[in-house]
Design an enzyme around this catalytic site. Sequence first.
Site, PDB file in Angstrom:
ATOM      1  N   GLY A   5       0.845  -1.202   0.000  1.00 38.60           N
ATOM      2  CA  GLY A   5       0.000   0.000   0.000  1.00 38.60           C
ATOM      3  C   GLY A   5       0.875   1.245   0.000  1.00 38.60           C
TER       4      GLY A   5
ATOM      5  N   ARG B  24       0.927  -5.023  -5.184  1.00 40.35           N
ATOM      6  CA  ARG B  24       0.928  -6.172  -4.265  1.00 40.35           C
ATOM      7  C   ARG B  24       1.143  -7.409  -5.141  1.00 40.35           C
ATOM      8  NH1 ARG B  24      -0.650  -4.116   0.630  1.00 40.35           N
ATOM      9  NH2 ARG B  24      -2.244  -2.495   0.642  1.00 40.35           N
TER      10      ARG B  24
ATOM     11  N   ASP C  22       5.021  -4.700   5.935  1.00 44.51           N
ATOM     12  CA  ASP C  22       5.234  -6.100   6.248  1.00 44.51           C
ATOM     13  C   ASP C  22       5.498  -6.988   5.019  1.00 44.51           C
ATOM     14  OD1 ASP C  22       5.166  -7.883   8.393  1.00 44.51           O
ATOM     15  OD2 ASP C  22       3.267  -8.688   7.592  1.00 44.51           O
TER      16      ASP C  22
ATOM     17  N   THR D 233       4.463   2.770   5.531  1.00 47.89           N
ATOM     18  CA  THR D 233       3.043   2.375   5.519  1.00 47.89           C
ATOM     19  C   THR D 233       2.284   3.290   6.462  1.00 47.89           C
ATOM     20  OG1 THR D 233       1.438   0.722   6.313  1.00 47.89           O
ATOM     21  CG2 THR D 233       3.657   0.509   7.155  1.00 47.89           C
TER      22      THR D 233
ATOM     23  N   ASP E 250      -0.051   2.437   8.263  1.00 54.93           N
ATOM     24  CA  ASP E 250      -0.583   1.664   9.394  1.00 54.93           C
ATOM     25  C   ASP E 250       0.260   1.753  10.666  1.00 54.93           C
ATOM     26  OD1 ASP E 250      -2.509   0.837   7.614  1.00 54.93           O
ATOM     27  OD2 ASP E 250      -1.515  -1.048   7.136  1.00 54.93           O
TER      28      ASP E 250
ATOM     29  N   ASP F 277       2.402  -0.329  11.571  1.00 53.39           N
ATOM     30  CA  ASP F 277       2.302  -1.670  12.154  1.00 53.39           C
ATOM     31  C   ASP F 277       3.561  -2.509  11.939  1.00 53.39           C
ATOM     32  OD1 ASP F 277       2.111  -1.955   9.423  1.00 53.39           O
ATOM     33  OD2 ASP F 277       0.476  -3.409   9.473  1.00 53.39           O
TER      34      ASP F 277
ATOM     35  N   MET G 225      -8.278   3.226   8.624  1.00 56.66           N
ATOM     36  CA  MET G 225      -7.451   2.092   8.205  1.00 56.66           C
ATOM     37  C   MET G 225      -6.494   1.664   9.325  1.00 56.66           C
ATOM     38  SD  MET G 225      -6.539   2.598   4.227  1.00 56.66           S
ATOM     39  CE  MET G 225      -7.599   1.793   3.016  1.00 56.66           C
TER      40      MET G 225
ATOM     41  N   ARG H  57      -5.162  -1.902   8.966  1.00 58.71           N
ATOM     42  CA  ARG H  57      -5.113  -3.372   8.854  1.00 58.71           C
ATOM     43  C   ARG H  57      -5.409  -3.978  10.211  1.00 58.71           C
ATOM     44  NH1 ARG H  57      -0.401  -6.746   6.270  1.00 58.71           N
ATOM     45  NH2 ARG H  57       0.729  -5.525   7.796  1.00 58.71           N
TER      46      ARG H  57
ATOM     47  N   GLY I 153      -9.835  14.103  20.920  1.00 56.65           N
ATOM     48  CA  GLY I 153     -10.645  14.035  22.143  1.00 56.65           C
ATOM     49  C   GLY I 153     -11.943  13.288  21.886  1.00 56.65           C
TER      50      GLY I 153
ATOM     51  N   GLU J 182     -10.601  -0.501  10.976  1.00 63.91           N
ATOM     52  CA  GLU J 182     -11.168  -1.344   9.920  1.00 63.91           C
ATOM     53  C   GLU J 182     -11.067  -2.831  10.289  1.00 63.91           C
ATOM     54  OE1 GLU J 182      -8.960  -1.130   6.237  1.00 63.91           O
ATOM     55  OE2 GLU J 182      -7.052  -1.420   7.245  1.00 63.91           O
TER      56      GLU J 182
END
Length: 319
Positions: free
Chosen positions: A12, A73, A104, A126, A128, A130, A170, A172, A186, A223
Amino acid sequence: MVKRIAVLTSGGDAPGMNAALRSVIRAGLYHGKEMYVIYDGYRGLLEGDIHQVNKDFTSDIINRGGTIIRSARVPEMKEEATQKKCAQILADYEIDALIGIGGDGTYRGLAALHKQGVKVVGIPGTIDNDVGSTEETIGFSTALNTICDCVDKLKDTSGSHQRCSLIEVMGRDCGDLAMYAALAEGAEGVICVEHPLHEDKLFRKLRKMKAMNKSHAIILVSENLYDIKELAKKIEDATGFDTRTEVLGRLQRGGSPSAHDRILAARYGALAVQTLVDGGGGVVTASIGGEYTTVPIEEAVEMKHRHKHGLRDLIDMLQ
Ligand code: F6P
């Protein structure tokens, strides 16, 4: 000694990928290397879409969203035959090292190529946030700002109609975008893997807000967890709050990168090249405890996403 370095973006896209590309190419040229770009991620690599570039290629891209060398991808990268083919193509082009910018999936591809004998360096990119081996990925800061911009706007209309807004973001499997946005806005609620839904608690709070005639309620939802429309109906039935849903989707991936992401990209790009210049490889760049460093790629792909210490408690305390 590494003479020719190629770079690709994969998975992504994320704001700041162009700034990272710029940093890699300029740092490489600075160190006297021949620099190459590969279009369309691993797909382009498989097709030999590999081109030498000069400094001009990187002009006026630092502030551009997306990735000018595009991304893809490529599930076939999980297959050994594909990995071997990629390694052979790089050898045919006499590319000595490959830098991959992505998340990842990109790292898993690089790790597989490393096993095939390719010198690789990964750069975390990314929205994310993550990637387990680092505290910061390129694109997260911009996506977070985009979410906050949207939520600010939604607050206006939510308030005019006394509504509850359920906003899906988003990430993941990672709740960072939802949690940081909740903190920055807040928000009245956040629902993600790290901060699961406690229906009773949330409904009680919303009923209380309704009774106090509060103008609006904002709830961030990660998500892939809920059917957001069904959840909205449930909230409406249980609390009496007129509830609407918004899915921010890929809007979160676009836009000009924040200054933070541009600087992070500059740091990671230069560090990736320096690693190769120093004879290293088989690593990913990372930001840990405010330091820019590298982590062996075999370890990086096994690391779970880092839960941000104290974030959950802070959100709860300030709600
Ligand atoms: O990894 C970035 C990301 O935007 C995730 O947040 C999301 O789950 C996924 O990509 C969507 O990917 P695609 O645009 O390929 O559907």
